[in-house]
Design a protein around this motif. Structure first.
Motif, mmCIF file in Angstrom:
data_model
loop_
_atom_site.group_PDB
_atom_site.id
_atom_site.type_symbol
_atom_site.label_atom_id
_atom_site.label_comp_id
_atom_site.label_asym_id
_atom_site.label_seq_id
_atom_site.Cartn_x
_atom_site.Cartn_y
_atom_site.Cartn_z
ATOM 1 N N UNK A 419 3.755 -64.847 -22.849
ATOM 2 C CA UNK A 419 3.915 -63.418 -23.106
ATOM 3 C C UNK A 419 4.952 -62.875 -22.135
ATOM 4 N N UNK A 420 5.961 -62.205 -22.677
ATOM 5 C CA UNK A 420 6.980 -61.569 -21.847
ATOM 6 C C UNK A 420 7.118 -60.120 -22.304
ATOM 7 N N UNK A 421 6.617 -59.202 -21.475
ATOM 8 C CA UNK A 421 6.722 -57.767 -21.746
ATOM 9 C C UNK A 421 7.840 -57.247 -20.848
ATOM 10 N N UNK A 422 9.033 -57.103 -21.404
ATOM 11 C CA UNK A 422 10.205 -56.792 -20.585
ATOM 12 C C UNK A 422 10.314 -55.316 -20.254
ATOM 13 N N UNK A 423 9.604 -54.469 -20.992
ATOM 14 C CA UNK A 423 9.626 -53.039 -20.700
ATOM 15 C C UNK A 423 8.401 -52.391 -21.336
ATOM 16 N N UNK A 424 7.693 -51.538 -20.569
ATOM 17 C CA UNK A 424 6.531 -50.803 -21.070
ATOM 18 C C UNK A 424 6.082 -49.840 -19.986
ATOM 19 N N UNK A 425 5.309 -48.815 -20.381
ATOM 20 C CA UNK A 425 4.700 -47.967 -19.359
ATOM 21 C C UNK A 425 3.622 -48.768 -18.646
ATOM 22 N N UNK A 438 -5.720 -68.189 -19.411
ATOM 23 C CA UNK A 438 -4.672 -69.200 -19.341
ATOM 24 C C UNK A 438 -3.374 -68.593 -19.844
ATOM 25 N N UNK A 439 -2.309 -69.387 -19.786
ATOM 26 C CA UNK A 439 -1.029 -68.956 -20.305
ATOM 27 C C UNK A 439 -0.078 -68.487 -19.218
ATOM 28 N N UNK A 440 1.162 -68.190 -19.622
ATOM 29 C CA UNK A 440 2.182 -67.679 -18.719
ATOM 30 C C UNK A 440 2.555 -66.269 -19.161
ATOM 31 N N UNK A 482 -11.438 -56.448 -14.854
ATOM 32 C CA UNK A 482 -10.300 -57.352 -15.039
ATOM 33 C C UNK A 482 -10.685 -58.701 -14.458
ATOM 34 N N UNK A 483 -10.595 -59.718 -15.290
ATOM 35 C CA UNK A 483 -10.960 -61.070 -14.868
ATOM 36 C C UNK A 483 -9.814 -62.015 -15.185
ATOM 37 N N UNK A 484 -9.186 -62.570 -14.124
ATOM 38 C CA UNK A 484 -8.094 -63.538 -14.282
ATOM 39 C C UNK A 484 -8.657 -64.898 -13.880
ATOM 40 N N UNK A 485 -8.806 -65.778 -14.856
ATOM 41 C CA UNK A 485 -9.495 -67.057 -14.649
ATOM 42 C C UNK A 485 -8.573 -68.261 -14.729
ATOM 43 N N UNK A 486 -7.298 -68.025 -14.875
ATOM 44 C CA UNK A 486 -6.355 -69.137 -14.968
ATOM 45 C C UNK A 486 -5.001 -68.635 -15.414
ATOM 46 N N UNK A 487 -4.050 -69.548 -15.498
ATOM 47 C CA UNK A 487 -2.717 -69.202 -15.942
ATOM 48 C C UNK A 487 -1.821 -68.738 -14.811
ATOM 49 N N UNK A 488 -0.623 -68.282 -15.179
ATOM 50 C CA UNK A 488 0.368 -67.802 -14.215
ATOM 51 C C UNK A 488 0.842 -66.431 -14.655
ATOM 52 N N UNK A 489 0.859 -65.490 -13.708
ATOM 53 C CA UNK A 489 1.255 -64.119 -14.016
ATOM 54 C C UNK A 489 2.355 -63.679 -13.060
#
Length: 631
Positions: A419-425, A438-440, A482-489
């Motif tokens: 997922x690539x959000x290049x612009x948003x509020x 999971x995911x990037x 908010x629960x981050x259980x894996x992946x790269x952010x």
């Protein structure tokens, strides 16, 4: 007198020619015209004693001639003159003259127009009686004609093979006819469609399944949808390989393709849909897309679906002023490519009631795979309930609103998810639970990168919260989470990196955050009203330009909070090394002068070296579990 006889003779000739043509085209149907006593019964012209008529905008047919020629028996007793019974096989219909209700197999059914008696003949509403007797009915407004076809004419719709030539306005097959600028299909079948024609519509109105093989067509209609499904069990539009098809309309309320029932699109061909003031495709029931190269330009929504919408393949390109995709129930993508540009009134003031979202669903929005690219002036992806992402490549850009937002829970899983959000509020928002497994994920947000919404006041006396509550009020909301259980952010935020109006946890993940702090003058990587847990195997780096030591309720890993001697420019690469081993690396998207790093590779007593763009900045010892340097 002689002149009068000639006129009568001429009129009779015209009527004979007209009804003979109808009989030839509809040998499997009953055809009646409003105001005319002539009826075509399966290819034979007869003259009835009364004519059908329109009463209160409803078509009323003489009951006996229709019912009996559909294989029914009409029963009437002098002792009960207001009651008429129609019997066919297992269907028993009882109608009371003047009543708004009829009885079908002992169940009461509402009639939009009551039956009545005129000149000793009983009239019934056409659609009710015909459909209850399992036949198909078609109303042709231009000629005020009713075409009725028994569904038993062809038992298997796939056995009825026909064709439509738009250039010559001709058709073959059973249950298909040409009337003025309409190709009318009232029986199931497979029809090969080709040719070009302006001001034409293919109208499907049957209880069966219809498949239209589009083999290179150009259809233009400024008054109604070129392909119009008034009724069907299901309609397939198959885009034949190597064929380009062009369908153009200008219908505000409908679409270039409009279906009241289930619609499916497949094939390997190309479809261009243009509707400068309305929707590309409008469906009152389900839409399923299996394949094809579909290109839509619409003045309103690209796809406007009142029920469920599923994309299982194909390539869809939408340019529109309204929503790219709008589903009143569920939306799902399994594979295929979707490219949406929903840019209503770019640079102008947009009515708050007008929606120009990329993808919008009401009940549930699911992405299992595929490539999705969205540029919008509204939310890129929005659901009034849950959003579930299990895979796929998402490239999102909103010039004015959020990247992904769900009124219910939002969850992201799948090691191949990108997922690539290049612009948003705000990058990704949930009003309840936001979970990343999971995911990037890359986010550039002018407000918060991640946000869990308004929250619900919980019972903070619960045992699991006691040690983390600290000085916080017992009424602090934690049910939003908010629960981050894996992946790269990798996140850049104008305000907060992670903003939870409840609690937050990070486990087995890499989280990189850069905070700018525009507008309100506040910037922080983590802003939580409830506790914040950093659990095992979590690697976190955040950078900012002002002093902001994060309040972490629980973190058993070592951490550095580093005050740098200078401000470093965006994209400068940070590397923390133990001897020659790089244990953490990150390149912020904005300028920074503070760095926070926590990783399971930091051990008390160890000496580490900080590099920026390959240049050694300083050596640091982790003197305690959470060490602050540079002050």
């Amino acid at each position: 007198m002689k002149k009068t006889c000639l006129i009568v003779t001429a009129l009779c000739t015209i009527f004979t020619f007209f009804y003979t043509a109808i009989a030839e085209e509809n040998k499997n149907s009953i055809v009646m015209t409003i105001g005319s006593k002539f009826i075509s019964l399966y290819g034979t012209i007869i003259e009835n004693d009364v004519a059908p008529k329109i009463v209160n905008e409803r078509t009323m047919l003489p009951a006996r001639v229709v019912a009996e020629n559909l294989g029914s028996t009409v029963l009437w007793e002098a002792a009960a003159p207001d009651i008429v019974a129609v019997v066919k096989d297992s269907v028993n219909i009882t109608i009371t003259i003047g009543s708004e209700y009829a009885t079908v197999n002992e169940k009461q059914v509402f009639l939009d127009s009551p039956a009545f008696i005129e000149n000793d003949r009983t009239y019934m509403p056409v659609r009710f009686i015909v459909e209850e007797l399992k036949a198909n009915v078609l109303w042709v407004a231009e000629t005020q004609t009713v075409v009725i076809t028994p569904s038993s004419i062809i038992e298997n719709w796939q056995d009825n093979i026909g064709g439509i030539n738009l250039a010559s306005m001709s058709a073959t097959g059973s249950g298909i006819s040409v009337l003025d600028n309409s190709i009318n299909i009232i029986q199931g079948g497979i029809f090969n469609v080709s040719g070009d024609c302006a001001n034409v519509s293919i109208i499907v109105n049957t209880n069966d399944t219809v498949k239209l093989n589009l083999m290179g067509v150009t259809m233009i209609n400024e008054e109604r949808s070129p392909i119009l499904v008034e009724g069907a069990e299901k309609v397939f539009l198959s885009l034949q390989n190597g064929c380009e098809n062009y369908i153009t309309a200008d219908s505000l309320e409908e679409g270039a393709i409009f279906s009241r029932d289930d619609l499916e699109i497949d094939g390997d061909g190309v479809l261009y849909l243009t509707n400068k003031s309305g929707h590309g495709i409008k469906a009152n029931d389900d839409l399923t897309i299996w394949g094809g190269d579909i290109n839509i330009q619409a003045g309103n929504d690209g796809l406007n679906i009142n029920n469920d919408l599923a994309i299982l393949g194909g390539e869809i390109k939408i340019t529109c002023a309204g929503d790219g995709i709008s589903a009143d129930k569920t939306f799902s993508v399994t594979q295929g490519r979707v490219n949406i540009s929903a840019t209503a009134a770019t640079g102008a003031v947009v009515d708050e009631d007008f929606s120009s979202k990329g993808i919008k669903a009401i009940e549930k929005l699911t992405i299992k795979g595929g490539d999705i690219t969205i540029k919008s002036t509204d939310h890129c992806i929005k659901c009034d309930d849950a959003v579930e992402i299990f895979g796929g490549n998402l490239i999102l850009n909103s010039t004015a609103k959020k990247g992904i937002t769900g009124q219910g829970a939002v969850s992201i899983s799948g090691k191949d998810t990108y997922i690539n959000i290049s612009n948003a509020t705000e990058g990704i928002e949930s009003k309840t639970y936001l979970t990343v497994n999971d995911g990037e994920i890359h986010i550039q947000a002018t407000d918060d990168a991640l946000n869990a919404g308004a929250g619900i006041v919980p019972d903070m006396t619960r045992e699991e919260y006691l040690e983390f509550r600290g000085n916080r009020s017992a009424n602090a909301p934690v049910e939003t989470f908010i629960s981050i259980n894996g992946g790269s952010m990798f996140m850049t935020a104008g305000m907060d990196g992670i903003d939870s109006n409840g609690a937050a946890t990070i486990t087995n993940a890499f989280v990189g955050v850069s905070c700018l702090g525009v507008g309100k003058g506040a910037e922080t990587a983590f802003d939580t009203l409830g506790p914040l847990w950093v659990n095992e195997n979590s690697e976190i780096v955040f950078t900012l330009t002002r002093d902001d030591l994060p309040e972490i309720s629980k973190n058993n890993q070592g951490s550095f909070y580093i005050n740098l001697p200078n401000t470093y420019s965006a994209k400068s690469r940070i590397a923390l090394k133990l001897k020659n081993e790089t244990i953490c690396e990150y390149a912020p998207e904005i300028d920074f002068s503070k760095i926070y790093i926590t990783t399971p590779k930091l051990n008390i007593g160890g000496t580490y070296t900080l590099y920026i763009d390959g240049q050694e900045i300083q050596k640091m010892q982790l003197s305690e579990l959470h060490t602050v340097t540079g002050r």
